[in-house]
Motif scaffolding. Sequence first.
Motif, PDB file in Angstrom:
ATOM      1  N   SER A 172       7.675   1.939  -7.933  1.00 16.54           N
ATOM      2  CA  SER A 172       7.118   0.688  -6.908  1.00 16.54           C
ATOM      3  C   SER A 172       7.578  -0.760  -7.549  1.00 16.54           C
ATOM      4  O   SER A 172       8.050  -1.678  -6.930  1.00 16.54           O
ATOM      5  CB  SER A 172       5.918   0.637  -6.814  1.00 16.54           C
ATOM      6  OG  SER A 172       5.386   1.759  -5.807  1.00 16.54           O
ATOM      7  N   ASN A 211       0.695  -1.224  -0.011  1.00 19.94           N
ATOM      8  CA  ASN A 211      -0.043  -0.057  -0.050  1.00 19.94           C
ATOM      9  C   ASN A 211       0.930   1.151   0.078  1.00 19.94           C
ATOM     10  O   ASN A 211       0.270   2.335  -0.313  1.00 19.94           O
ATOM     11  CB  ASN A 211      -1.191   0.028   1.196  1.00 19.94           C
ATOM     12  CG  ASN A 211      -0.340  -0.011   2.537  1.00 19.94           C
ATOM     13  OD1 ASN A 211       0.796  -0.739   2.806  1.00 19.94           O
ATOM     14  ND2 ASN A 211      -0.794   0.765   3.501  1.00 19.94           N
ATOM     15  N   ASN A 212       2.170   1.228   0.511  1.00 16.43           N
ATOM     16  CA  ASN A 212       2.937   2.324   0.391  1.00 16.43           C
ATOM     17  C   ASN A 212       4.235   2.120  -0.529  1.00 16.43           C
ATOM     18  O   ASN A 212       5.370   2.374  -0.553  1.00 16.43           O
ATOM     19  CB  ASN A 212       3.690   2.747   1.576  1.00 16.43           C
ATOM     20  CG  ASN A 212       2.735   3.400   2.486  1.00 16.43           C
ATOM     21  OD1 ASN A 212       1.779   4.060   2.301  1.00 16.43           O
ATOM     22  ND2 ASN A 212       2.437   2.963   3.878  1.00 16.43           N
ATOM     23  N   GLY A 213       3.861   1.127  -1.626  1.00 14.34           N
ATOM     24  CA  GLY A 213       4.781   0.685  -2.672  1.00 14.34           C
ATOM     25  C   GLY A 213       6.077   0.077  -2.173  1.00 14.34           C
ATOM     26  O   GLY A 213       6.877  -0.404  -2.741  1.00 14.34           O
ATOM     27  N   TRP A 214       5.767  -0.867  -0.985  1.00 12.35           N
ATOM     28  CA  TRP A 214       6.861  -1.698  -0.492  1.00 12.35           C
ATOM     29  C   TRP A 214       7.911  -0.814   0.051  1.00 12.35           C
ATOM     30  O   TRP A 214       8.986  -1.221   0.075  1.00 12.35           O
ATOM     31  CB  TRP A 214       7.181  -2.671  -1.481  1.00 12.35           C
ATOM     32  CG  TRP A 214       6.123  -3.562  -1.838  1.00 12.35           C
ATOM     33  CD1 TRP A 214       5.267  -4.534  -1.108  1.00 12.35           C
ATOM     34  CD2 TRP A 214       5.305  -3.478  -3.126  1.00 12.35           C
ATOM     35  NE1 TRP A 214       4.166  -5.194  -2.035  1.00 12.35           N
ATOM     36  CE2 TRP A 214       4.126  -4.499  -3.094  1.00 12.35           C
ATOM     37  CE3 TRP A 214       5.687  -2.813  -4.528  1.00 12.35           C
ATOM     38  CZ2 TRP A 214       3.527  -4.839  -4.368  1.00 12.35           C
ATOM     39  CZ3 TRP A 214       4.776  -2.873  -5.399  1.00 12.35           C
ATOM     40  CH2 TRP A 214       3.705  -3.853  -5.432  1.00 12.35           C
ATOM     41  N   ASP A 227       8.070   1.329   2.711  1.00  9.90           N
ATOM     42  CA  ASP A 227       8.264   1.438   4.019  1.00  9.90           C
ATOM     43  C   ASP A 227       8.899   0.192   4.697  1.00  9.90           C
ATOM     44  O   ASP A 227       8.819  -0.926   4.158  1.00  9.90           O
ATOM     45  CB  ASP A 227       7.062   2.158   4.815  1.00  9.90           C
ATOM     46  CG  ASP A 227       5.746   1.095   4.742  1.00  9.90           C
ATOM     47  OD1 ASP A 227       6.070  -0.068   4.037  1.00  9.90           O
ATOM     48  OD2 ASP A 227       4.661   1.561   5.025  1.00  9.90           O
ATOM     49  N   GLY A 284       6.322  -2.640   4.956  1.00  9.68           N
ATOM     50  CA  GLY A 284       5.963  -3.209   3.412  1.00  9.68           C
ATOM     51  C   GLY A 284       7.147  -4.162   3.050  1.00  9.68           C
ATOM     52  O   GLY A 284       6.843  -5.104   2.453  1.00  9.68           O
TER      53      GLY A 284
END
Length: 211
Positions: free
Chosen positions: A197, A152-155, A157, A160
Amino acid sequence: MSVRIEYRAAWVPFGDGQTPERVALAVDWIERECAEQQTTGVAIVSRKGDISGYSAPLREFSARHEVTTRRGSAPKRRGPGPVLAYNLQFDDLGYAERLAHGSSLCATEWPDVPMAGWAAARGALNLVTGEVTSRPADDVVALLNNLSLAGNNGWFDEPGKRDARRLLGELRAAAPDLDAAYLVSYQVGLGDVSADSVKHLLGLANKIHNR
């Protein structure tokens, strides 16, 4: 992750090359979709430039419909409609998908952007074989869906990245025949994933697969 954009999907695998005969399969499918929906089509290409350099079927398509790029002028037709995504990068594909929302999209594959995972996620019709692209086994699909949720944060964080590494490892064990490009391409099929991402996840996947 963005909300999934729905459309009827088809594709033409690269195979031994995107010959005029293979490109014609994509053009003919889009032409039928246009006739059924009573609208015009749009071809999205990576670089518009001089259309004379493209395959003959695409040149013929451009005489009847529109050709543009992600950074080019917006299509003149009103609303979504059939889209031919010609040898695109994944970020170009996201633009093509938005133009095809609720309609139809056919993608031609080229080696730098493998599309098998995307085709499986979309249940895309393979125009070479005439068969719908099959999804992996149910347990593998569940892992792929969980990987999408983790992005959901583009992996990017820490949670993620942590979950991506774990799920990619589980996917490697559950489906060793699926390479990193397939796994990432499948994520593109599940939702509108940014180019950054895609590159980031591909880097994580390659590290897992190269162990």
